[in-house]
Design a protein around this motif. Sequence first.
Motif, mmCIF file in Angstrom:
data_model
loop_
_atom_site.group_PDB
_atom_site.id
_atom_site.type_symbol
_atom_site.label_atom_id
_atom_site.label_comp_id
_atom_site.label_asym_id
_atom_site.label_seq_id
_atom_site.Cartn_x
_atom_site.Cartn_y
_atom_site.Cartn_z
ATOM 1 N N UNK A 188 -1.811 21.619 -6.546
ATOM 2 C CA UNK A 188 -1.799 22.375 -5.284
ATOM 3 C C UNK A 188 -0.390 22.840 -4.924
ATOM 4 N N UNK A 189 0.614 21.995 -5.215
ATOM 5 C CA UNK A 189 1.984 22.303 -4.772
ATOM 6 C C UNK A 189 2.935 22.634 -5.913
ATOM 7 N N UNK A 190 2.403 22.865 -7.111
ATOM 8 C CA UNK A 190 3.257 23.089 -8.292
ATOM 9 C C UNK A 190 4.225 24.254 -8.109
ATOM 10 N N UNK A 191 3.800 25.301 -7.397
ATOM 11 C CA UNK A 191 4.677 26.464 -7.231
ATOM 12 C C UNK A 191 5.514 26.381 -5.954
ATOM 13 N N UNK A 192 5.381 25.263 -5.224
ATOM 14 C CA UNK A 192 6.077 25.175 -3.928
ATOM 15 C C UNK A 192 7.113 24.051 -3.895
ATOM 16 N N UNK A 193 7.464 23.537 -5.072
ATOM 17 C CA UNK A 193 8.586 22.615 -5.155
ATOM 18 C C UNK A 193 8.269 21.159 -4.898
ATOM 19 N N UNK A 194 6.995 20.828 -4.640
ATOM 20 C CA UNK A 194 6.633 19.427 -4.399
ATOM 21 C C UNK A 194 5.940 18.864 -5.636
ATOM 22 N N UNK A 195 6.527 17.818 -6.225
ATOM 23 C CA UNK A 195 5.936 17.164 -7.391
ATOM 24 C C UNK A 195 5.159 15.925 -6.961
ATOM 25 N N UNK A 196 4.152 15.562 -7.761
ATOM 26 C CA UNK A 196 3.328 14.386 -7.482
ATOM 27 C C UNK A 196 3.054 13.657 -8.783
ATOM 28 N N UNK A 197 3.400 12.370 -8.824
ATOM 29 C CA UNK A 197 3.214 11.556 -10.026
ATOM 30 C C UNK A 197 2.711 10.166 -9.639
ATOM 31 N N UNK A 198 2.287 9.395 -10.637
ATOM 32 C CA UNK A 198 1.856 8.019 -10.392
ATOM 33 C C UNK A 198 2.383 7.110 -11.484
ATOM 34 N N UNK A 199 2.570 5.842 -11.142
ATOM 35 C CA UNK A 199 2.888 4.803 -12.121
ATOM 36 C C UNK A 199 1.730 3.812 -12.100
ATOM 37 N N UNK A 200 1.061 3.669 -13.251
ATOM 38 C CA UNK A 200 -0.085 2.762 -13.373
ATOM 39 C C UNK A 200 0.390 1.450 -13.981
ATOM 40 N N UNK A 201 0.232 0.383 -13.234
ATOM 41 C CA UNK A 201 0.820 -0.899 -13.609
ATOM 42 C C UNK A 201 -0.117 -1.766 -14.432
ATOM 43 N N UNK A 202 0.492 -2.582 -15.281
ATOM 44 C CA UNK A 202 -0.172 -3.785 -15.741
ATOM 45 C C UNK A 202 0.036 -4.843 -14.677
ATOM 46 N N UNK A 203 0.042 -6.108 -15.064
ATOM 47 C CA UNK A 203 0.272 -7.173 -14.086
ATOM 48 C C UNK A 203 1.758 -7.515 -14.104
ATOM 49 N N UNK A 204 2.370 -7.460 -12.929
ATOM 50 C CA UNK A 204 3.817 -7.575 -12.797
ATOM 51 C C UNK A 204 4.165 -8.899 -12.130
ATOM 52 N N UNK A 205 5.259 -9.509 -12.584
ATOM 53 C CA UNK A 205 5.732 -10.757 -11.963
ATOM 54 C C UNK A 205 6.259 -10.464 -10.567
ATOM 55 N N UNK A 206 5.442 -10.700 -9.566
ATOM 56 C CA UNK A 206 5.844 -10.535 -8.168
ATOM 57 C C UNK A 206 5.403 -11.786 -7.416
ATOM 58 N N UNK A 207 5.821 -11.926 -6.145
ATOM 59 C CA UNK A 207 5.399 -13.090 -5.362
ATOM 60 C C UNK A 207 3.878 -13.191 -5.208
ATOM 61 N N UNK A 208 3.158 -12.105 -5.507
ATOM 62 C CA UNK A 208 1.697 -12.099 -5.400
ATOM 63 C C UNK A 208 1.040 -13.069 -6.394
ATOM 64 N N UNK A 209 1.671 -13.305 -7.540
ATOM 65 C CA UNK A 209 1.056 -14.115 -8.602
ATOM 66 C C UNK A 209 1.748 -15.472 -8.726
ATOM 67 N N UNK A 210 0.980 -16.535 -8.524
ATOM 68 C CA UNK A 210 1.542 -17.886 -8.636
ATOM 69 C C UNK A 210 1.942 -18.161 -10.084
ATOM 70 N N UNK A 211 3.035 -18.930 -10.249
ATOM 71 C CA UNK A 211 3.565 -19.171 -11.596
ATOM 72 C C UNK A 211 2.577 -19.873 -12.514
ATOM 73 N N UNK A 212 1.722 -20.690 -11.938
ATOM 74 C CA UNK A 212 0.737 -21.410 -12.740
ATOM 75 C C UNK A 212 -0.205 -20.498 -13.513
ATOM 76 N N UNK A 213 -0.349 -19.242 -13.033
ATOM 77 C CA UNK A 213 -1.264 -18.291 -13.690
ATOM 78 C C UNK A 213 -0.542 -17.342 -14.648
ATOM 79 N N UNK A 214 0.787 -17.429 -14.714
ATOM 80 C CA UNK A 214 1.555 -16.440 -15.479
ATOM 81 C C UNK A 214 1.125 -16.361 -16.944
ATOM 82 N N UNK A 215 0.876 -17.522 -17.558
ATOM 83 C CA UNK A 215 0.521 -17.522 -18.981
ATOM 84 C C UNK A 215 -0.801 -16.788 -19.216
ATOM 85 N N UNK A 216 -1.782 -17.060 -18.368
ATOM 86 C CA UNK A 216 -3.084 -16.397 -18.456
ATOM 87 C C UNK A 216 -2.935 -14.894 -18.242
ATOM 88 N N UNK A 217 -2.151 -14.522 -17.248
ATOM 89 C CA UNK A 217 -1.960 -13.099 -16.929
ATOM 90 C C UNK A 217 -1.208 -12.386 -18.043
#
Length: 237
Positions: free
Chosen positions: A165-194
């Motif tokens: 929609x905005x390709x000719x008007x200077x606005x770009x749109x992208x996404x980053x699709x994640x795997x599972x990332x080491x963040x505070x959301x995931x307890x360390x006990x599950x890291x090996x499984x993840x």
Amino acid sequence: MSVSAQKVVVITGASQGIGAGLVDAYRKLGYAVVATSRGIAASEDPNVLTIQGDIADPATAERVIAAGLERFGRIDSLVNNAGIFVAKPFTEYTQEDYDAVTGVNLTGFFRITQLAIEQMLRQGGGHVVQITTSLVDHAYSAVPSVLASLTKGGLQSATKSLAIEYATRGVRSNAVALGIIKTPMHEEGFHETLAALHPMGRMGEIGDIVDAVVYLENAPFVTGEILHVDGGQNAGH
């Protein structure tokens, strides 16, 4: 550098994990940052404006963009990083689960992106990045994730639609699709499984995602891209 010349990025879900990493990375790039999340603390950096609020409430989006423009005078980039992930068998999702996930992942994206792009068009350009998940493209029986696919899959489609929609008007749109990332959301006990869920046999680091967003930020010919940073998950198992 005068305020009017300094680029400005808005980052949602900015208080910890990937969001906090993105705040640091954009400051290193010289950007001023408007950072929002429910519990974000004030920053001592005059070039970081923090705003508390629930992004599922469109009024939060209005406050964030208005405050960013009042303080810094422009908005050049938006990273829609806020997200909720609830893994449950499909028939066990509750109405509360549905409302929470669609509220943050979809409603949270919608209003703030409208307001940011309106401002970008006034300035003659800008960049929007969505943070999504590889489960959208490669469902996995061990991780039941219909609500993630419904919402983040919608964001991936919207990413491409905005890009065109905005390709000719200077606005770009992208996404980053994640795997599972080491963040505070995931307890360390599950890291090996993840870690074992990824063909590369390890979880991703926050820096892997930050680097991907920074690459997209500095790639003027890239738009409509879904960049998978997932240890090979998207390719198969």
